[in-house]
Scaffold this motif. Structure first.
Motif, PDB file in Angstrom:
ATOM      1  N   GLU A 150      13.209 -84.143 139.313  1.00  0.00           N
ATOM      2  CA  GLU A 150      14.264 -83.669 138.457  1.00  0.00           C
ATOM      3  C   GLU A 150      15.452 -84.399 138.350  1.00  0.00           C
ATOM      4  O   GLU A 150      16.179 -84.664 137.328  1.00  0.00           O
ATOM      5  CB  GLU A 150      14.735 -82.557 138.920  1.00  0.00           C
ATOM      6  N   PRO A 151      15.753 -85.069 139.393  1.00  0.00           N
ATOM      7  CA  PRO A 151      17.126 -86.084 139.580  1.00  0.00           C
ATOM      8  C   PRO A 151      16.923 -87.249 138.286  1.00  0.00           C
ATOM      9  O   PRO A 151      17.941 -87.567 137.671  1.00  0.00           O
ATOM     10  CB  PRO A 151      17.261 -86.434 140.984  1.00  0.00           C
ATOM     11  N   PHE A 152      15.565 -87.627 138.358  1.00  0.00           N
ATOM     12  CA  PHE A 152      15.549 -88.890 137.674  1.00  0.00           C
ATOM     13  C   PHE A 152      15.395 -88.491 136.205  1.00  0.00           C
ATOM     14  O   PHE A 152      16.095 -89.019 135.203  1.00  0.00           O
ATOM     15  CB  PHE A 152      13.994 -89.441 137.917  1.00  0.00           C
ATOM     16  N   LEU A 153      14.759 -87.265 135.670  1.00  0.00           N
ATOM     17  CA  LEU A 153      14.875 -86.816 134.403  1.00  0.00           C
ATOM     18  C   LEU A 153      16.338 -86.503 133.956  1.00  0.00           C
ATOM     19  O   LEU A 153      16.447 -86.602 132.938  1.00  0.00           O
ATOM     20  CB  LEU A 153      13.683 -85.477 134.207  1.00  0.00           C
ATOM     21  N   GLN A 154      16.858 -85.944 135.016  1.00  0.00           N
ATOM     22  CA  GLN A 154      18.351 -85.381 134.298  1.00  0.00           C
ATOM     23  C   GLN A 154      19.258 -86.843 134.212  1.00  0.00           C
ATOM     24  O   GLN A 154      19.844 -86.721 133.040  1.00  0.00           O
ATOM     25  CB  GLN A 154      18.879 -84.673 135.446  1.00  0.00           C
ATOM     26  N   MET A 155      19.129 -87.818 134.821  1.00  0.00           N
ATOM     27  CA  MET A 155      19.677 -89.128 134.510  1.00  0.00           C
ATOM     28  C   MET A 155      19.187 -89.641 133.346  1.00  0.00           C
ATOM     29  O   MET A 155      19.961 -90.206 132.548  1.00  0.00           O
ATOM     30  CB  MET A 155      19.471 -90.044 135.664  1.00  0.00           C
ATOM     31  N   MET A 156      17.901 -89.640 133.187  1.00  0.00           N
ATOM     32  CA  MET A 156      17.335 -90.134 131.661  1.00  0.00           C
ATOM     33  C   MET A 156      17.923 -89.351 130.728  1.00  0.00           C
ATOM     34  O   MET A 156      18.321 -89.911 129.636  1.00  0.00           O
ATOM     35  CB  MET A 156      15.785 -90.108 131.809  1.00  0.00           C
ATOM     36  N   GLU A 157      18.038 -87.949 130.671  1.00  0.00           N
ATOM     37  CA  GLU A 157      18.795 -87.225 129.567  1.00  0.00           C
ATOM     38  C   GLU A 157      20.177 -87.460 129.367  1.00  0.00           C
ATOM     39  O   GLU A 157      20.705 -87.547 128.340  1.00  0.00           O
ATOM     40  CB  GLU A 157      18.437 -85.686 130.112  1.00  0.00           C
ATOM     41  N   LYS A 158      20.959 -87.729 130.605  1.00  0.00           N
ATOM     42  CA  LYS A 158      22.332 -88.056 130.580  1.00  0.00           C
ATOM     43  C   LYS A 158      22.589 -89.334 129.864  1.00  0.00           C
ATOM     44  O   LYS A 158      23.440 -89.676 129.068  1.00  0.00           O
ATOM     45  CB  LYS A 158      22.870 -88.021 132.034  1.00  0.00           C
ATOM     46  N   GLU A 159      21.619 -90.149 130.127  1.00  0.00           N
ATOM     47  CA  GLU A 159      21.510 -91.514 129.424  1.00  0.00           C
ATOM     48  C   GLU A 159      21.048 -91.613 128.243  1.00  0.00           C
ATOM     49  O   GLU A 159      21.121 -92.715 127.344  1.00  0.00           O
ATOM     50  CB  GLU A 159      20.802 -92.609 130.365  1.00  0.00           C
ATOM     51  N   GLY A 160      20.701 -90.505 127.574  1.00  0.00           N
ATOM     52  CA  GLY A 160      20.063 -90.569 126.166  1.00  0.00           C
ATOM     53  C   GLY A 160      18.551 -91.073 125.998  1.00  0.00           C
ATOM     54  O   GLY A 160      18.079 -91.368 124.764  1.00  0.00           O
ATOM     55  N   LEU A 161      17.872 -91.245 127.037  1.00  0.00           N
ATOM     56  CA  LEU A 161      16.504 -91.742 127.163  1.00  0.00           C
ATOM     57  C   LEU A 161      15.621 -90.777 126.617  1.00  0.00           C
ATOM     58  O   LEU A 161      14.633 -91.197 125.954  1.00  0.00           O
ATOM     59  CB  LEU A 161      16.277 -92.359 128.177  1.00  0.00           C
ATOM     60  N   ILE A 162      15.822 -89.615 126.960  1.00  0.00           N
ATOM     61  CA  ILE A 162      14.984 -88.486 126.487  1.00  0.00           C
ATOM     62  C   ILE A 162      15.900 -87.350 126.299  1.00  0.00           C
ATOM     63  O   ILE A 162      17.024 -87.130 126.650  1.00  0.00           O
ATOM     64  CB  ILE A 162      14.092 -88.117 128.014  1.00  0.00           C
ATOM     65  N   GLU A 163      15.309 -86.219 125.673  1.00  0.00           N
ATOM     66  CA  GLU A 163      15.775 -84.950 125.164  1.00  0.00           C
ATOM     67  C   GLU A 163      14.598 -84.046 125.188  1.00  0.00           C
ATOM     68  O   GLU A 163      13.572 -84.254 125.312  1.00  0.00           O
ATOM     69  CB  GLU A 163      16.471 -85.105 123.604  1.00  0.00           C
ATOM     70  N   ILE A 164      15.070 -82.634 125.072  1.00  0.00           N
ATOM     71  CA  ILE A 164      14.176 -81.763 125.241  1.00  0.00           C
ATOM     72  C   ILE A 164      13.709 -81.274 123.748  1.00  0.00           C
ATOM     73  O   ILE A 164      14.548 -81.199 122.764  1.00  0.00           O
ATOM     74  CB  ILE A 164      14.762 -80.127 125.800  1.00  0.00           C
TER      75      ILE A 164
END
Length: 277
Positions: free
Chosen positions: A53-67
């Motif tokens: 989860e911490p990595f996915l949250q970081m990726m989402e924050k950086e705009g690399l992934i979204e839901i």
């Protein structure tokens, strides 16, 4: 060149910090999502996904992934661009740096991976030293090498190791134990030869040999294509641009644009200094 390989000692390189571990971990997950079509749901119901989860949250924050609409994380356009830059770095690594993985310091020659026994003690891995000489983060170099050959994913428990911060221990060990620039210096009948002089010579020899090998490979591919023509009247089309991973990113032939400068010890592509995203 004359070196006492047995007396080469462990170097004092900086440890891998937490920020870099997060970035490398995020790039690994991005690679899995793009290359292996791995999926991660917002709820992270799978136990081994929850710890990511911490990595996915970081990726989402950086705009690399979204839901996405189905609740799964999906790669954004920015994420795809980041992945394409990662592919470019991997190609650059293979093209310019892999040749320095097996160097005979005594004979001053490079291994031929098709014919030489690579486990022989005669070979020294100089990739980290070459990276440092060019001002490149050695961890980025080793990370790309291990990502390319799937080393990180050999253990089925790699997700747990990533979450616990132990996945990159081997990478740290490789960086810390490889030969340093200072260790490459030696003394001959004419006096001391600095590590800087040794590595400059090695890099220029390696770059020139790379160019020769790529030209030979190009000629072999063109000949194979010619022989595979269905009709003698068919036009033979050759190109120096290929595509990797189905994402339309060019696997360029660097020698076309770089020319003789590619054999310079100072040459390094700008992409090695770019941020990860």
């Amino acid at each position: 060149m004359i070196h006492d390989k047995e007396n080469m000692t462990q170097t004092n390189r900086s440890p891998l910090n937490d920020s870099m571990k997060q970035q490398f971990g995020s790039l690994m997950l991005l690679d899995r999502m793009m290359n292996e079509k791995a999926t991660f749901h917002l709820s992270l119901m799978e136990k081994d996904d929850k710890i990511l989860e911490p990595f996915l949250q970081m990726m989402e924050k950086e705009g690399l992934i979204e839901i996405g609409s189905n609740g799964n994380y999906v790669v954004t356009e920015k994420g795809k661009e980041t992945y394409q830059r990662l592919i470019q770095q991997q190609l650059s690594y293979t093209t310019h740096f892999d040749i320095y993985s097996h160097v005979d310091l005594g004979e001053g020659c490079f291994a031929d991976k098709e014919t030489d026994f690579l486990d022989d003690n005669r070979w020294t891995d100089l990739r980290v030293a070459v990276a440092e000489f060019k001002g490149i983060d050695p961890y980025r170099m080793v990370f790309l090498a291990m990502l390319s050959d799937e080393s990180f994913f050999e253990n089925p428990e790699w997700k747990f190791d990533l979450a616990m911060g132990t996945l990159f221990e081997e990478m740290e060990s490789i960086v810390h134990n490889q030969v340093s620039l200072e260790e490459l210096g030696y003394e001959d009948d004419d006096g001391p030869v600095s590590g800087n002089e040794v590595l400059t010579d090695i890099i220029e020899q390696g770059a020139t040999l790379n160019q020769q090998r790529q030209e030979e490979q190009r000629q072999q591919e063109q000949e194979a294509e010619r022989l595979n023509q269905t009709s003698p009247d068919d036009e033979i089309i050759t190109t120096t641009t290929y595509y990797q991973g189905g994402y339309g990113y060019p696997m360029y032939d660097p020698w076309v644009t770089m020319g003789a400068y590619a054999a310079s010890a100072l040459f390094v592509e700008a992409l090695w200094y770019d941020p990860y995203w």
